[in-house]
Write an enzyme that holds these catalytic residues in place. Structure first.
Site, mmCIF file in Angstrom:
data_model
loop_
_atom_site.group_PDB
_atom_site.id
_atom_site.type_symbol
_atom_site.label_atom_id
_atom_site.label_comp_id
_atom_site.label_asym_id
_atom_site.label_seq_id
_atom_site.Cartn_x
_atom_site.Cartn_y
_atom_site.Cartn_z
ATOM 1 C CG ASP A 99 15.797 28.535 -40.426
ATOM 2 O OD1 ASP A 99 16.951 28.552 -41.408
ATOM 3 O OD2 ASP A 99 15.847 29.194 -39.461
ATOM 4 C CG ASP A 116 14.756 5.919 -32.757
ATOM 5 O OD1 ASP A 116 15.024 6.830 -31.954
ATOM 6 O OD2 ASP A 116 15.383 5.578 -33.940
ATOM 7 C CB THR A 152 26.390 8.835 -30.410
ATOM 8 O OG1 THR A 152 27.365 8.112 -31.051
ATOM 9 C CG2 THR A 152 25.918 7.914 -29.093
ATOM 10 C CB THR A 162 27.833 5.403 -33.696
ATOM 11 O OG1 THR A 162 26.631 6.141 -33.111
ATOM 12 C CG2 THR A 162 28.674 4.955 -32.169
ATOM 13 N NE ARG A 163 27.982 10.507 -39.891
ATOM 14 C CZ ARG A 163 28.616 10.200 -40.821
ATOM 15 N NH1 ARG A 163 30.067 9.613 -40.746
ATOM 16 N NH2 ARG A 163 28.145 10.190 -42.263
ATOM 17 C CG MET A 164 25.605 3.213 -36.410
ATOM 18 S SD MET A 164 26.696 2.009 -37.329
ATOM 19 C CE MET A 164 27.725 1.422 -36.042
ATOM 20 C CE LYS A 203 16.197 4.085 -37.192
ATOM 21 N NZ LYS A 203 16.234 3.443 -35.812
ATOM 22 C CG ASP A 224 17.760 28.907 -33.608
ATOM 23 O OD1 ASP A 224 18.952 29.166 -34.462
ATOM 24 O OD2 ASP A 224 17.292 28.068 -33.489
#
Lengths: 566, 214, 680
Positions: free
Chosen positions: C309, C346, C377, C380-382, C394, C517
């Site tokens: 991986d 963040d 989230t 929203t992906r930001m 961002k 996994d």
């Protein structure tokens, strides 16, 4: 001079490896059948296209051998009724006939009889010469099948036994034998069906001279690593070996096919280096043994020196231990012949091994115990691979992978079969020897006292098991006990090594190939060749070291101390 | 390399049934006996008989229409005027006792190096050679004259073994030693092709020449 | 459990000969003297029978008034040989047991809160059945193996893994598996029990490690056959010696013949073989890997292809900000400042790395008062921050372009090339927007672990092929693959892709190892020749693999391969050594055995040993002592150094082959010198 002679002959031998190896490759690899071959298949009623797996191949091999055995036994027992019997010789007794047919069937050519006293011209041709072709062809065919299995690109099929045997006889053995026979006759070997000649010697005595179709037998005897002589004293007899040139050609004939097979294998595998490594391993062992026997025989027997025999090398004589040896060959050619005949497990002799010094006799015996220094046609290669597999297994783990041989995993089943083949040798040699040395009747056959007498028995079973056929010939081996037990030893030595190894090839053939990487154990290196030699010496030879110590080693040390035994 | 090239025949592997296999095996035994056991040796006999009739017949030497021996076999010489060959351990054809140079029953001593019989035989042979050739007690005897050959039919002796006998032969034949030595050297065979084997003297050839010179 | 844990969870290893282990092993060496136990090992069984015979001969001599001291000495030495072999095996087992025990000690008996029909009841942990639902809250121990069906929690697994940092386990993810005996640190979860008491996955694994159900591995079986074959051969050589010496006129003493036999058969490897196998699993355990069978460890040595991986193995787990690329007209400092402000609150590693990068470039700002952090989230992906009318975000470029359009801003044409450039270099572009104004791009890059390139080069020399598995797009994957020096990569890899790739490699005859996994990794784990499941993974994954890594450490695969190779090398080295020893033993015993019959054979006594008796005794003593002396090597394993097969063969042959020939000559001579005075 001796070393120059060795160098010249071995150089010729090595030079022949490539052309003959290529020739054998073309015989083994599939290509159109010739007209005589197609006719043969039709006569035999078999399908040349049938691919045989290892079980089938082994079965057909055994069945074909069984019929040869039956036909030959009948012919021998009916000798009195058959033609070309100018000396009027009667049939061999059942136990002797059994010993003879088994002996020639298994490529051993142990002779409990004396040729000129026991076999008619017809038997020499129809039984002995036939066997010399078929047993050699059987061994070579087995090697072809074995190699196909190892190379493993053809699925489970190892080829077709009939096709292999027919081709080997028609394309290799017959033409070579015929041409060489003419050279031999030119050099002074008889080839006649005339009755024994009678000469009146210069001193007025009568000398009856046994003759016969000798040359045609001599060629295949050595090409086929058979070894059974036309005459009792085999290749020491001037009719079987009239000149140093015929002696040299005998030596080259014996090594011709076993040595070339290594190259053939390299080609089949697509890895010539692997073939050369096997050749190199064999050659190294050969040179070691040659040096040993030459040095000890040339050094001579101090007991004889003390009695006034001059064994030194001078301008007018070659010296050395000459008891049982011929002047035209001297020690050098004799040593080379002895090394070759027991390396290639031919078993013909141009001198009496029984009369060698202890360590001189140690060499032929040890080589037969190993049975893979070039070895007999086909089987020598198979036996060498047996030790390659063992080497792979023992040392292969040391690269941190489970053992692989030529890209195939070596697992429990293969190891079991290889060990069976390895075990067959000491079981037969040591087991029968142990039996014989405690039987008073068997000991009556001895021609020599002390350790040397022990060597005679050890040599007999070694020779039988290794399918060699040479002897410490003083042993009176034509007794029911020896005929039976040596016969059994020959069968064990032949089939209990050949069939398991064929099975190994069959099993490996069916396995998936593991791709080679830099992490895999390389088997085509000088290092691995050396390792294999090491394994051969440790596993193959150490087993026999106690017996060899009690025989030839003790014999030699006694000789050096001047011990003389009644 | 082309892998198809070496693939053995692999058509529908339909093995022949056992009876058929047995028949094939029997026929093969007969066929190969005929081809390799009869046709091949008979053909060789015929061709060799045409090309090399003398050798094919056993290299027999005739003198006055009589066969006197084979050029490649030794024969027994005991008389003083003849060059003697090596000791021979061959027996009579019926095995009833020793008969040196019996070309119908080749044989050797097969005595081991420590066998008392070997020591005894060598002692006697050395003594005989010294006695017959008038040599001193300590004189070394060339080993080929003290030991028996492998075949019992060795046609040759070493030059050393031959030269040792010159005086005796010369005396018996009323020749000069130089004459005898000349005959011997004339029948001296060097190494074949300069390297093979050992230099030697063919005993029968020398004796035939000696008889012829007389 | 023992008060002094034999193996502390932090991985401290006990000495090989720690007193407790030794006393256990000594007890085991006698317990193993039963014929049934001995018959399992053909080589040692021959020694065992030989001991019985010499004992009989000793007693017989004693009874008939003949000398018996030599016979007794040989008997005791042979017995010692058997005991030493038993001791080696017992010691290896004791170590395994001790490690297993320390694992087990982690799992104290706990009470479980079982949910029945929505109601909680408290039952002993041992009463739980598979399928039961239990509730576990912060501060409680998880009573049994299971899967979280509801909620998420941070779990302290240090009892098992030795790793002190808590891990997050969450229902419905690939990290839903929990192990009995571990402790929930926060939150509340509902766990569906997957195994009954005492038969949990770990229980079964521990039983395996303890050797209770140890089966011989394929290679061990093959090697045993080889050793048995050699034993038979030497048995034959020695048994026939008796008639041979009868012929020679001086029958060999049966006791000496038995001594010779024991010296010749490969007792060294025969005695240590079981210990080597156990130690292999044991070494895996020390690396916190539980192998389900010895075979799995053995196969690891044969692996040709490693599927690794990317994240965690090749790159350090998280992407880091590596550059600010402002759009034309935007000062770099402004972009940096905006990015910094959006990331101050963040908590993700990416966010922290942006702060670090900005500060590194000399841009800093305090957190504005009243700032409201907007979390990332999946919808929203930001992420970003709102304060004083300002809104900084961002996120992924397509999302932010949409946002700019929503906010009525302009999308400069220069943005696309900036984004592509970062992606091509293997990075992840984060676009930054302040209100409606796009400022530029922050490049997040994978950081290839230091030293990994050299590691892969090493693997390549050993003949191992490495393949990087990643969810990244091919462009990114290729850039990282190149930087890390792997041999191949599988981009945008789905579990199906992995399975297909494994099958393809196996078709070509290669053995494949992988780590996984998730539940959807299970088929690939099962298909792989070595499937190393992370303990943090789902139950399905753990069942499918043939090893479990308690640390859930993606680099463990490399270690496992090394352990497998070490195991095989150890076997090969000791086999070679054992067989090579025979040369010297022959030279010690044969002259002693035969010198009565043929005094001339005394010249073979090349070591100049004092007397036949001292020679035989010295050889037997050497033969016995070499077993315990090699125990450390057998248990630790021959150190494995990555190099090509040819080089490794040469090196090991020199050490164990040549050494095997030379060492006994020296040792037997020394022993002879030592015991000669004792023999008077």
């Amino acid at each position: 001079m001796a070393w120059l002679q060795f160098l010249v002959l071995l150089a010729v031998m090595a030079a022949l490896v490539v052309p003959v190896g290529n020739w054998l490759y073309s015989v083994f690899a599939s290509e159109p059948h010739t007209a005589p071959e197609r006719l043969t298949y039709r006569l035999l009623g078999m399908n040349p296209q049938e691919g045989m797996d290892w079980k089938r191949y082994g079965l057909v091999l055994v069945v074909s051998n069984l019929f040869l055995l039956l036909v030959a036994y009948l012919l021998l027992r009916l000798q009195g009724l058959l033609p070309w019997n100018p000396a009027g010789l009667s049939a061999q007794a059942p136990d002797l006939a059994w010993n003879t047919v088994v002996s020639f069937l298994t490529n051993t050519n142990w002779q409990a009889y004396s040729g000129e006293q026991s076999l008619s011209y017809f038997s020499q041709m129809a039984v002995i010469t036939t066997f010399m072709f078929t047993s050699a062809a059987t061994g070579l065919a087995a090697a072809a099948a074995f190699m196909r299995g190892l190379v493993g690109r053809s699925g489970t099929s190892l080829g077709n036994f009939w096709v292999d045997v027919t081709r080997i006889i028609y394309r290799v053995l017959l033409p070579l034998s015929f041409l060489l026979a003419l050279v031999f006759v030119w050099q002074g070997m008889p080839q006649t069906l005339s009755p024994y000649a009678t000469a009146t010697t210069l001193e007025g005595a009568t000398q009856r001279i046994a003759l016969g179709p000798v040359a045609s037998l001599e060629t295949i005897k050595h090409l086929g690593t058979n070894g059974g002589g036309f005459f009792s004293m085999n290749a020491a007899h001037p009719f079987e070996n009239p000149t140093p040139l015929t002696n040299a050609l005998h030596i080259l004939s014996m090594l011709l096919l076993p040595a070339a097979l290594t190259y053939t294998f390299g080609r089949l595998l697509g890895n010539l280096k692997q073939g050369w490594v096997i050749f190199g391993g064999m050659l190294v062992l050969f040179l070691g043994f040659l040096t040993t026997v030459y040095s000890f025989e040339q050094a001579g027997n101090p007991i004889l020196s003390r009695l006034g025999a001059d064994q030194t090398i001078t301008a007018t004589q070659a010296g050395g231990n000459m008891e049982g040896k011929e002047v035209r060959f001297g020690i050098a050619q004799t040593a080379l012949f002895a090394t070759t005949t027991t390396a290639a497990t031919t078993g013909s002799v141009d001198s009496m091994h029984d009369s060698y010094t202890g360590m001189g006799g140690f060499v032929p015996m040890t080589q037969m115990m190993l049975n893979n220094v070039f070895g007999g046609d086909g089987v020598g290669f198979i036996n060498f691979v047996q030790y390659l597999v063992l080497g792979v297994f023992i040392a292969g783990l040391m690269v941190g992978r489970t053992p692989e041989f030529l890209g195939k995993k070596v697992e429990a089943r293969e190891v079991k079969l290889v060990m069976l083949a390895v075990l067959a040798h000491p079981l037969s040699i040591l087991g029968f020897t142990a039996l014989a040395v405690v039987l008073p009747d068997a000991l009556k056959s001895l021609n020599n006292p002390g350790p040397h007498g022990f060597s005679e028995i050890l040599y007999a079973y070694t020779s039988g098991t290794a399918n060699n056929g040479s002897a410490f010939a003083g042993l009176g081996a034509n007794t029911p006990f020896y005929n039976l037990t040596i016969g059994l030893a020959m069968l064990v030595g032949r089939y209990l090594t050949l069939l398991p190894m064929l099975a190994v090839a069959g099993l490996l053939a069916a396995k998936r190939r593991v791709p080679v990487s830099s992490g895999t154990l390389p088997t085509d290196t000088v290092l691995f060749g050396g390792l294999t030699v090491f394994v051969i010496l440790i596993v193959g030879a150490l087993t026999f070291l106690p017996a060899l110590t009690l025989g030839p080693v003790a014999d030699h040390l006694q000789m050096l101390k001047g011990v003389v035994l009644q | 390399m082309n892998s198809a090239e070496m693939t053995p025949p692999d058509l529908p592997a339909r093995p022949a049934p056992l009876p058929r296999l047995l028949l094939s095996a029997f026929l093969a035994a007969v066929l190969f006996t005929l081809i390799t056991g009869l046709a091949y040796p008979l053909l060789t006999t015929t061709v060799a008989g045409v090309l090399f009739p003398q050798q094919a017949g056993g290299s027999l030497i005739t003198r006055g229409g009589q066969v006197v021996g084979s050029a490649v076999l030794g024969q027994n010489f005991t008389a003083p005027q003849y060059l003697h060959g090596r000791p021979s351990m061959t027996n009579k054809t019926d095995g009833s006792g020793p008969q040196p140079y019996n070309a119908e029953n080749s044989g050797a001593s097969n005595w081991g190096p420590t066998n008392a019989k070997l020591a005894e035989a060598v002692r006697e042979r050395v003594a005989a050679v010294r006695r017959e050739n008038g040599l001193g007690a300590g004189t070394p005897v060339p080993v080929d004259l003290a030991t028996a050959s492998g075949s019992g039919l060795d046609p040759d002796i070493t030059l050393a073994g031959a030269l040792l006998q010159v005086n005796r032969i010369a005396q018996a034949r009323n020749l000069t030693p130089a004459q005898v030595e000349g005959v011997i050297r004339a029948h001296f065979t060097p190494r074949q092709l300069s390297v093979l084997g050992e230099p030697r003297v063919n005993v029968l050839a020398v004796n035939l020449a000696l008889d012829g010179a007389r | 459990m023992t008060s002094a844990p034999i193996r502390s969870p932090s991985g401290q290893k006990p000495g090989i000969f720690s007193p407790e282990l030794v006393s256990n092993a000594v007890r085991a060496s006698f317990a193993k003297l039963s014929p049934r136990a001995q018959a399992r090992n053909p080589v040692m069984f021959v020694v065992y029978v030989g001991t019985a015979l010499t004992l009989y001969l000793t007693v017989a001599n004693l009874a008939t008034g003949r000398p018996w001291g030599y016979e007794l000495a040989i008997t005791l030495l042979l017995l010692l040989t058997v005991l030493f072999a038993n001791f080696a095996e017992g010691l290896a087992e004791a170590r395994g047991k001790a490690q297993a025990a320390s694992l087990r000690s982690a799992r104290e008996d706990v009470r479980a809160r079982r949910l029945v029909g929505g109601l909680e009841e408290t039952v002993p942990g041992t009463a739980l059945m598979p399928g039961d639902l239990v509730v576990v809250e912060a501060g409680e121990f998880i009573p049994a193996d299971g899967e979280i069906v509801e909620g998420l929690a941070s779990v302290d697994e240090s009892a098992i893994t030795g790793e002190s940092a808590p891990v997050i386990r969450e229902a419905g993810t690939d990290h839903s598996g929990v192990t009995g005996g571990t402790k929930v640190l926060s939150d509340r979860i509902v766990v569906r029990v997957t195994s009954g008491a005492g038969e949990s996955f770990l229980d079964r694994m521990i039983a395996l490690v303890e050797g209770a159900s140890r089966q011989k591995t394929p290679n061990e079986i093959a090697l045993s056959i080889l050793l048995s074959g050699l034993t038979l051969i030497f048995l034959l050589a020695v048994v026939t010696l008796y008639p041979f010496t009868v012929y020679a006129g001086a029958p060999a003493s049966p006791v000496t013949l038995i001594a010779l036999l024991v010296c010749l058969i490969p007792t060294t490897i025969g005695g240590l073989l079981p210990a080597i196998g156990i130690a292999g699993m044991d070494r895996a355990l020390q690396a916190n890997v539980i192998a389900k069978s010895g075979k799995a460890v053995e196969v690891a040595g044969d692996v040709d292809v490693l599927l690794l991986d990317k994240t965690g193995t090749i790159t350090i787990g998280n992407r880091m900000a590596t550059a600010f690329s402002p759009l034309p007209g935007v000062p770099k400092a402004e972009l940096a400042r905006a990015a910094l402000l959006s990331s101050l609150a963040d908590p993700t590693p990416e966010g922290k790395s942006i702060v670090a990068l900005a500060r590194q470039q000399g841009v800093d700002a305090p957190e504005p008062a009243g700032a409201e952090f907007v979390e990332f989230t999946a919808q929203t992906r930001m992420s970003g921050v709102d304060f004083a009318g300002e809104s900084i975000r961002k996120g992924a470029s397509d999302r932010l372009i949409r946002l700019a359009e929503e906010r009525g801003g302009r999308v400069p044409p220069e943005l696309r090339p900036l984004v592509d450039e970062v992606a091509r270099a293997g990075g992840t572009p984060l676009v930054v927007i302040e209100n409606d104004r796009l400022l530029g791009v922050v490049a997040l890059s994978d950081i290839v672990k230091p030293g990994i390139r050299e590691r892969f080069a090493e693997l390549r020399r050993m003949g191992l092929k490495t393949v990087m598995i990643t969810g990244d797009n091919p462009l990114t994957a290729e850039a990282i693959a190149k930087e890390a020096g792997v041999d191949g990569f599988l981009a945008e890899a789905t579990p199906e892709d992995k399975l297909a790739m494994i099958r393809e490699e196996q078709q070509g005859g290669k053995l494949v190892a992988m780590m996984g996994d998730g539940t959807n990794d299970a088929p690939a784990l099962a298909q792989a020749d070595v499937g190393l499941a992370m303990n943090s993974g789902t139950q399905a994954a753990k069942e499918a693999g043939n090893m479990v890594d308690l640390d859930s450490d993606p680099t463990k695969l490399l270690e496992v391969v090394g352990i497998g190779k070490g195991l095989l090398i150890t076997r090969g080295a000791l086999t070679t050594f054992s067989i090579a020893n025979d040369v010297a033993k022959y030279f010690a015993i044969l002259p002693a055995l035969f010198v009565t019959a043929y005094p001339q054979l005394a010249v073979l006594n090349v070591m100049g040993l004092h007397s036949p008796t001292s020679a035989v005794l010295s050889a037997v003593i050497f033969n016995a002592l070499v077993i315990p002396l090699l125990i450390p090597l057998a248990l630790r394993g021959v150190p494995y150094r990555p190099m090509s097969g040819a080089a490794m063969l040469g090196r090991n042959l020199l050490v164990y082959g040549l050494g095997g020939i030379v060492v006994p000559f020296v040792a037997i001579k020394l022993i002879d010198l030592l015991i000669t005075p004792l023999l008077g």
